[in-house]
Design a protein around this motif. Structure first.
Motif, PDB file in Angstrom:
ATOM      1  N   GLU A   4       1.060  -1.139   0.048  1.00  0.00           N
ATOM      2  CA  GLU A   4      -0.398   0.035  -0.260  1.00  0.00           C
ATOM      3  C   GLU A   4       0.942   1.172  -0.478  1.00  0.00           C
ATOM      4  OE1 GLU A   4      -3.345  -0.089  -0.260  1.00  0.00           O
ATOM      5  OE2 GLU A   4      -2.669  -1.893  -0.309  1.00  0.00           O
ATOM      6  N   TYR A   5       0.308   2.472  -0.440  1.00  0.00           N
ATOM      7  CA  TYR A   5       0.789   3.494  -0.324  1.00  0.00           C
ATOM      8  C   TYR A   5       1.616   3.689   1.540  1.00  0.00           C
ATOM      9  CZ  TYR A   5      -1.129   5.128  -5.019  1.00  0.00           C
ATOM     10  OH  TYR A   5      -1.642   5.150  -6.017  1.00  0.00           O
ATOM     11  N   GLY A   6       2.962   4.120   1.534  1.00  0.00           N
ATOM     12  CA  GLY A   6       3.431   4.244   2.374  1.00  0.00           C
ATOM     13  C   GLY A   6       4.431   3.083   3.171  1.00  0.00           C
ATOM     14  N   GLN A   7       4.833   2.466   2.017  1.00  0.00           N
ATOM     15  CA  GLN A   7       5.234   1.113   2.199  1.00  0.00           C
ATOM     16  C   GLN A   7       5.946   1.303   0.997  1.00  0.00           C
ATOM     17  OE1 GLN A   7       5.137  -0.764   4.877  1.00  0.00           O
ATOM     18  NE2 GLN A   7       3.270   1.138   5.160  1.00  0.00           N
ATOM     19  N   GLU A  37       5.574   8.684  -3.206  1.00  0.00           N
ATOM     20  CA  GLU A  37       5.916   8.004  -3.853  1.00  0.00           C
ATOM     21  C   GLU A  37       6.261   6.642  -4.710  1.00  0.00           C
ATOM     22  OE1 GLU A  37       5.538   6.592   1.135  1.00  0.00           O
ATOM     23  OE2 GLU A  37       3.834   6.206  -0.653  1.00  0.00           O
ATOM     24  N   ALA A  38       6.888   6.024  -4.794  1.00  0.00           N
ATOM     25  CA  ALA A  38       7.335   5.330  -6.197  1.00  0.00           C
ATOM     26  C   ALA A  38       5.985   4.579  -6.738  1.00  0.00           C
ATOM     27  CB  ALA A  38       8.344   3.800  -5.838  1.00  0.00           C
ATOM     28  N   ARG A  39       5.117   4.587  -5.759  1.00  0.00           N
ATOM     29  CA  ARG A  39       3.642   3.544  -6.495  1.00  0.00           C
ATOM     30  C   ARG A  39       3.093   4.604  -7.880  1.00  0.00           C
ATOM     31  NH1 ARG A  39      -0.566  -0.416  -3.353  1.00  0.00           N
ATOM     32  NH2 ARG A  39      -2.139  -0.400  -5.049  1.00  0.00           N
ATOM     33  N   ALA A 215      -5.142  13.860  -4.341  1.00  0.00           N
ATOM     34  CA  ALA A 215      -6.480  13.009  -5.010  1.00  0.00           C
ATOM     35  C   ALA A 215      -5.731  11.987  -5.811  1.00  0.00           C
ATOM     36  CB  ALA A 215      -7.556  13.313  -5.223  1.00  0.00           C
ATOM     37  N   THR A 216      -5.042  12.780  -6.613  1.00  0.00           N
ATOM     38  CA  THR A 216      -4.633  11.603  -8.167  1.00  0.00           C
ATOM     39  C   THR A 216      -4.522  10.376  -7.657  1.00  0.00           C
ATOM     40  OG1 THR A 216      -4.258  13.877  -9.252  1.00  0.00           O
ATOM     41  CG2 THR A 216      -3.164  11.997  -9.672  1.00  0.00           C
ATOM     42  N   PRO A 217      -2.893  10.087  -6.753  1.00  0.00           N
ATOM     43  CA  PRO A 217      -3.105   8.566  -6.425  1.00  0.00           C
ATOM     44  C   PRO A 217      -3.557   7.764  -5.994  1.00  0.00           C
ATOM     45  CG  PRO A 217      -1.550   9.968  -5.125  1.00  0.00           C
ATOM     46  CD  PRO A 217      -2.319  10.714  -5.988  1.00  0.00           C
ATOM     47  N   TRP A 218      -4.813   7.931  -5.981  1.00  0.00           N
ATOM     48  CA  TRP A 218      -5.734   7.103  -5.220  1.00  0.00           C
ATOM     49  C   TRP A 218      -6.733   6.689  -6.538  1.00  0.00           C
ATOM     50  CZ3 TRP A 218      -4.523   5.235  -0.872  1.00  0.00           C
ATOM     51  CH2 TRP A 218      -3.492   6.330  -0.088  1.00  0.00           C
ATOM     52  N   ILE A 219      -6.438   8.174  -7.082  1.00  0.00           N
ATOM     53  CA  ILE A 219      -7.569   7.394  -8.006  1.00  0.00           C
ATOM     54  C   ILE A 219      -6.536   6.497  -9.762  1.00  0.00           C
ATOM     55  CG2 ILE A 219      -8.254   8.946 -10.858  1.00  0.00           C
ATOM     56  CD1 ILE A 219      -8.817  11.094  -8.695  1.00  0.00           C
ATOM     57  N   LEU A 220      -5.071   7.531  -9.503  1.00  0.00           N
ATOM     58  CA  LEU A 220      -4.943   5.944 -10.109  1.00  0.00           C
ATOM     59  C   LEU A 220      -4.684   4.532  -9.581  1.00  0.00           C
ATOM     60  CD1 LEU A 220      -1.301   8.506 -10.433  1.00  0.00           C
ATOM     61  CD2 LEU A 220      -3.054   8.331 -12.296  1.00  0.00           C
ATOM     62  N   ARG A 221      -5.056   4.309  -8.633  1.00  0.00           N
ATOM     63  CA  ARG A 221      -4.850   3.116  -7.498  1.00  0.00           C
ATOM     64  C   ARG A 221      -5.908   2.335  -7.963  1.00  0.00           C
ATOM     65  NH1 ARG A 221      -4.827   2.304  -1.213  1.00  0.00           N
ATOM     66  NH2 ARG A 221      -3.004   3.209  -1.447  1.00  0.00           N
ATOM     67  N   ALA A 222      -7.462   3.340  -8.006  1.00  0.00           N
ATOM     68  CA  ALA A 222      -8.510   2.542  -8.926  1.00  0.00           C
ATOM     69  C   ALA A 222      -8.627   2.296 -10.625  1.00  0.00           C
ATOM     70  CB  ALA A 222      -9.741   3.850  -8.363  1.00  0.00           C
ATOM     71  N   ASP A 227      -6.801  -2.742 -14.153  1.00  0.00           N
ATOM     72  CA  ASP A 227      -6.027  -2.884 -14.879  1.00  0.00           C
ATOM     73  C   ASP A 227      -5.729  -4.515 -14.665  1.00  0.00           C
ATOM     74  OD1 ASP A 227      -5.136  -1.547 -17.827  1.00  0.00           O
ATOM     75  OD2 ASP A 227      -5.772  -0.004 -16.080  1.00  0.00           O
ATOM     76  N   ARG A 228      -5.836  -5.071 -13.199  1.00  0.00           N
ATOM     77  CA  ARG A 228      -4.684  -5.815 -12.342  1.00  0.00           C
ATOM     78  C   ARG A 228      -5.765  -6.808 -12.744  1.00  0.00           C
ATOM     79  NH1 ARG A 228      -3.146  -1.589  -9.078  1.00  0.00           N
ATOM     80  NH2 ARG A 228      -0.846  -2.335  -8.026  1.00  0.00           N
ATOM     81  N   LEU A 229      -7.174  -6.550 -12.645  1.00  0.00           N
ATOM     82  CA  LEU A 229      -8.385  -7.634 -13.018  1.00  0.00           C
ATOM     83  C   LEU A 229      -8.107  -8.214 -14.097  1.00  0.00           C
ATOM     84  CD1 LEU A 229     -11.259  -5.303 -10.951  1.00  0.00           C
ATOM     85  CD2 LEU A 229      -9.882  -7.885 -10.496  1.00  0.00           C
ATOM     86  N   LEU A 230      -7.959  -7.541 -15.051  1.00  0.00           N
ATOM     87  CA  LEU A 230      -8.329  -7.159 -16.782  1.00  0.00           C
ATOM     88  C   LEU A 230      -6.982  -8.676 -16.920  1.00  0.00           C
ATOM     89  CD1 LEU A 230      -8.876  -4.132 -18.898  1.00  0.00           C
ATOM     90  CD2 LEU A 230     -10.308  -6.603 -18.019  1.00  0.00           C
ATOM     91  N   VAL A 231      -5.844  -8.084 -16.224  1.00  0.00           N
ATOM     92  CA  VAL A 231      -4.579  -8.952 -16.504  1.00  0.00           C
ATOM     93  C   VAL A 231      -4.200 -10.608 -15.838  1.00  0.00           C
ATOM     94  CG1 VAL A 231      -2.066  -9.158 -15.291  1.00  0.00           C
ATOM     95  CG2 VAL A 231      -2.603  -7.324 -16.676  1.00  0.00           C
TER      96      VAL A 231
END
Length: 452
Positions: A4-7, A37-39, A215-222, A227-231
């Motif tokens: 998660e973010y923060g790691q 952060e890098a994520r 808010a953008t990183p959390w939008i990117l996560r969503a 994409d994760r589900l598709l892969v």
């Protein structure tokens, strides 16, 4: 799965972090750290790359599929269609690598092609019959519309957020190079214009940009969650193939466990009861020789042999109990676990709440699980008391063994608990260990409930 973010990792050898307080950085709320952060940057890069890859894969898949379907009236259409599917599998391999590098998502390759014979026609048939090939084709087609949407959303939020939050640093560019007082907020046909050019408006713009940036990183996560589900769903192995692999692994564990049990039984017989019976036969032979010469000595030897017979019988009973206790077959888990608890070196309370009995195989696994855990309590825990609770939760048999010992049990350390976890996993069971240093220890086992 990715952390998660923060790691994210901070490399202390980088100049910008030398002498900084890493712990202080980690004490910041995750929402404040996320944009740096890098994520977040890796997910943004993933979404940027998705659009050109989606365009390429869509063009290839649609073109080759249309060509192959159009040529099906001739023999040429079949290898063309197979080539399209093979190309989509190659795109899938690239996408799994990209997801592994940028999303920290490790997806196994789908089941390999298994042509029935050698030769190009067998390979073409295997490609066309493979469900994984058609899932890769679907991914190549679906990726374009989704990547177009996610690319647009990611770029708008990312660029506007950073542009607005840094507006106080560069708003002077507008009057210098654009001939206007700042960002134009409103412009009417009557020539009236509203610009963001006073300190309050500039500060409000920067504050709004800060909210968007956070808010953008959390939008990117969503977005990348889709994409994760598709892969995972389209580019990984099917559920059936995954289940087959699991069953093959479980079968190997069961075979290894059975072989280990047979070796244990053979060793116990050879080193225990068999050795005693051999010694008993020798003693009885000597007693027979002395029977006429020294009846008293012969009587003593027979008496000693009688004691050896009792010990050998007890060892054989213990060995039979280790294979499958008769009390378990006759009276069920309650009586069998109570007998186990009575032999434990610390007081153990047993509570069994079952209105019916599961299958004999599940009962046996539950019995030996509790037996192993009670042996650990006796040998390693330094506990003064323990408990065993057994109950049914829907279609699962639940076991929990607790003690007030020193704790520190770890199933991942290659101990007996690791082997116990493998045995439970072989029948779709689960072993959960909660054993902090200093205790107490609570070990929960979950087994499938199968009717007797």
């Amino acid at each position: 799965m990715a952390a998660e973010y923060g790691q994210g990792h901070i490399h202390m050898d980088r100049p910008e972090f030398r002498g900084t307080d890493v712990k202080g950085w980690r004490r910041l709320p995750a929402g404040l750290r996320a944009p740096f952060e890098a994520r977040a940057w890796k997910e943004f890069g993933y979404l940027l790359l998705s659009l050109p890859i989606g365009l390429t894969s869509f063009a290839f898949a649609v073109t080759m599929l249309s060509l192959g379907v159009g040529l099906l009236v001739t023999f040429v259409g079949i290898p063309v269609l197979a080539g399209a599917l093979a190309g989509c599998r190659g795109i899938g391999a690239l996408e799994r690598t990209r997801a592994r590098g940028l999303l920290d998502l490790d997806v196994a390759a789908p089941e390999p092609l298994r042509p029935k014979s050698r030769g190009p026609m067998a390979v073409i048939g295997a490609v066309l019959k493979s469900g994984a090939s058609w899932r890769h084709l679907l991914y190549s087609v679906v990726l374009l519309p989704w990547s177009l949407f996610s690319f647009t959303v990611a770029v708008i939020f990312w660029s506007y957020g950073w542009l607005m939050v840094t507006y106080p640093l560069w708003f002077w560019l507008f009057p210098m190079y654009a001939g206007q007082d700042g960002i134009q907020l409103y412009g009417g046909d009557d020539g009236h214009r509203v610009y963001l050019d006073n300190p309050f408006e500039i500060g409000l713009t920067a504050g709004t940009g800060l909210l968007i940036t956070l808010a953008t990183p959390w939008i990117l996560r969503a977005l990348t969650t889709v994409d994760r589900l598709l892969v995972v769903s389209l580019l990984g192995p099917s559920r059936l193939a995954t289940r087959v692999v699991e069953l093959e692994s479980d079968r190997g564990v069961v075979v290894d466990t059975a072989a280990a049990d047979l070796r244990r039984i053979e060793r116990d017989l050879h080193d225990g009861a068999q050795a005693r019976l051999v010694a008993l036969a020798m003693d009885l032979g000597l007693a027979k020789e002395k029977l006429t010469e020294d009846p008293e000595a012969a009587a003593r030897m027979v008496d000693e042999a009688h004691g050896e017979v009792k010990v050998a019988l007890q060892e054989l009973r213990d060995l039979a109990r280790g294979i499958h206790p008769a009390v378990l077959t006759d009276r069920g888990l309650d009586a069998a676990l109570s007998a186990l608890a009575a032999r434990c070196t610390v007081p153990v309370q047993v509570e069994v709440d079952l209105v019916s009995r599961p299958a004999a195989a599940i009962e046996g696994i539950a019995y030996f699980t509790v037996s192993e855990l009670l042996q650990n309590i006796s040998k390693h825990s330094r506990a003064t008391r323990g408990s065993v609770d057994v109950w049914r939760a829907e279609n699962r048999l639940m076991l929990q063994v607790t003690d007030d010992g020193s704790g520190g049990a770890d199933a991942s350390a290659g101990s007996g608990l690791a082997g116990l976890a493998e045995r439970l996993d072989a029948v779709d069971g689960i072993l959960v260990v909660d054993s902090p240093s200093g205790g107490p220890t609570a070990i929960t086992a979950e087994l499938p409930w199968r009717k007797a």
